[in-house]
Design a protein around this motif. Structure first.
Motif, short mmCIF file in Angstrom:
data_model
loop_
_atom_site.label_atom_id
_atom_site.label_comp_id
_atom_site.label_asym_id
_atom_site.label_seq_id
_atom_site.Cartn_x
_atom_site.Cartn_y
_atom_site.Cartn_z
N GLU A 3 8.73 11.00 -2.51
CA GLU A 3 7.76 11.17 -3.58
C GLU A 3 7.05 9.85 -3.81
O GLU A 3 7.68 8.80 -3.87
CB GLU A 3 8.45 11.57 -4.89
N TYR A 4 5.72 9.89 -3.94
CA TYR A 4 4.94 8.72 -4.32
C TYR A 4 4.37 9.03 -5.70
O TYR A 4 3.52 9.91 -5.86
CB TYR A 4 3.82 8.47 -3.31
N ASN A 5 4.84 8.32 -6.74
CA ASN A 5 4.50 8.67 -8.12
C ASN A 5 3.26 7.96 -8.65
O ASN A 5 2.62 8.47 -9.54
CB ASN A 5 5.69 8.33 -9.04
N ASN A 6 2.93 6.80 -8.17
CA ASN A 6 1.86 6.02 -8.79
C ASN A 6 0.57 6.03 -7.98
O ASN A 6 -0.21 5.10 -8.08
CB ASN A 6 2.35 4.58 -9.02
N VAL A 27 -7.27 4.48 1.63
CA VAL A 27 -6.38 5.07 2.63
C VAL A 27 -5.14 4.19 2.75
O VAL A 27 -5.25 2.97 2.84
CB VAL A 27 -7.09 5.18 4.00
N PHE A 28 -3.96 4.82 2.73
CA PHE A 28 -2.70 4.09 2.81
C PHE A 28 -1.88 4.61 3.97
O PHE A 28 -1.88 5.81 4.24
CB PHE A 28 -1.88 4.28 1.52
N VAL A 29 -1.18 3.72 4.66
CA VAL A 29 -0.22 4.11 5.68
C VAL A 29 1.11 4.27 4.96
O VAL A 29 1.64 3.32 4.40
CB VAL A 29 -0.11 3.04 6.80
N LEU A 30 1.65 5.49 4.97
CA LEU A 30 2.90 5.76 4.25
C LEU A 30 4.10 5.29 5.06
O LEU A 30 4.09 5.28 6.28
CB LEU A 30 3.03 7.26 3.96
N ALA A 37 3.41 1.00 -5.89
CA ALA A 37 2.44 0.39 -6.80
C ALA A 37 3.09 -0.69 -7.65
O ALA A 37 2.89 -0.78 -8.84
CB ALA A 37 1.76 1.45 -7.67
N GLY A 38 3.94 -1.52 -7.03
CA GLY A 38 4.60 -2.61 -7.73
C GLY A 38 5.96 -2.27 -8.30
O GLY A 38 6.68 -3.15 -8.75
N THR A 39 6.34 -1.00 -8.29
CA THR A 39 7.65 -0.58 -8.80
C THR A 39 8.63 -0.47 -7.64
O THR A 39 8.29 0.10 -6.59
CB THR A 39 7.53 0.81 -9.49
N ILE A 40 9.83 -1.02 -7.81
CA ILE A 40 10.86 -0.95 -6.77
C ILE A 40 11.16 0.51 -6.44
O ILE A 40 11.27 1.34 -7.33
CB ILE A 40 12.13 -1.69 -7.23
N ILE A 41 11.30 0.81 -5.17
CA ILE A 41 11.55 2.18 -4.72
C ILE A 41 13.06 2.43 -4.70
O ILE A 41 13.81 1.71 -4.05
CB ILE A 41 10.95 2.43 -3.33
N THR A 42 13.49 3.45 -5.43
CA THR A 42 14.89 3.86 -5.42
C THR A 42 15.06 4.87 -4.30
O THR A 42 14.36 5.88 -4.25
CB THR A 42 15.28 4.51 -6.76
#
Length: 144
Positions: A3-6, A27-30, A37-42
């Protein structure tokens, strides 16, 4: 599941082996970002419920080994019907590459059904190849 939330993505494409996401901000490479977006990914996964091959008996799992790669501390959890959830810290030993690590469970909980969960600490990258369990059957049977 990822999930990408931001981000406000409105379309996706697989291009030259890279997964691209498009939105109003570009455009973003996933799969290459270390933050959302600056938040650590859990990162977390949980296995399905298992009787560990002994459907009629209550078991303990005093020895659990996880084979994989990690770049920081991890939390490993045992989730049982009878004993609830217990968490164990798997400290990063500063080694890279695939390795087998013991989860410090000890005598631990007992149950007829088990689930296992692993979660990163502070956004550490990780991959898991195997979870190896060595259950000990107890004398108590499950009625039913």
């Amino acid at each position: 599941v990822t999930e990408y939330n931001n981000f406000n993505f409105n379309s996706y494409a697989n291009f030259n082996g890279a997964m691209l996401a498009c939105g109003p901000s570009g455009v973003f490479v996933l799969g290459t970002q270390d933050t959302d977006a600056g938040t650590i990914i859990t990162g977390r996964y949980r296995t399905g419920k298992s009787s560990l091959g002994d459907t009629a008996w209550v078991t303990r799992v005093p020895r659990i080994y996880v084979r994989g790669d990690q770049s920081g501390d991890m939390i490993f959890r045992t989730i049982t019907v009878e004993g609830g959830t217990r968490s164990y810290l798997m400290q990063w030993n500063k080694l890279s590459g695939q390795q087998q690590r013991r989860v410090p469970v000890g005598k631990g909980p007992k149950s007829s059904l088990w689930q296992f969960e692993q979660e990163n600490v502070s956004g550490a990258n990780f991959s898991t190849r195997d979870i190896m369990t060595y259950p000990t059957r107890l004398r108590r049977r499950i009625a039913g």
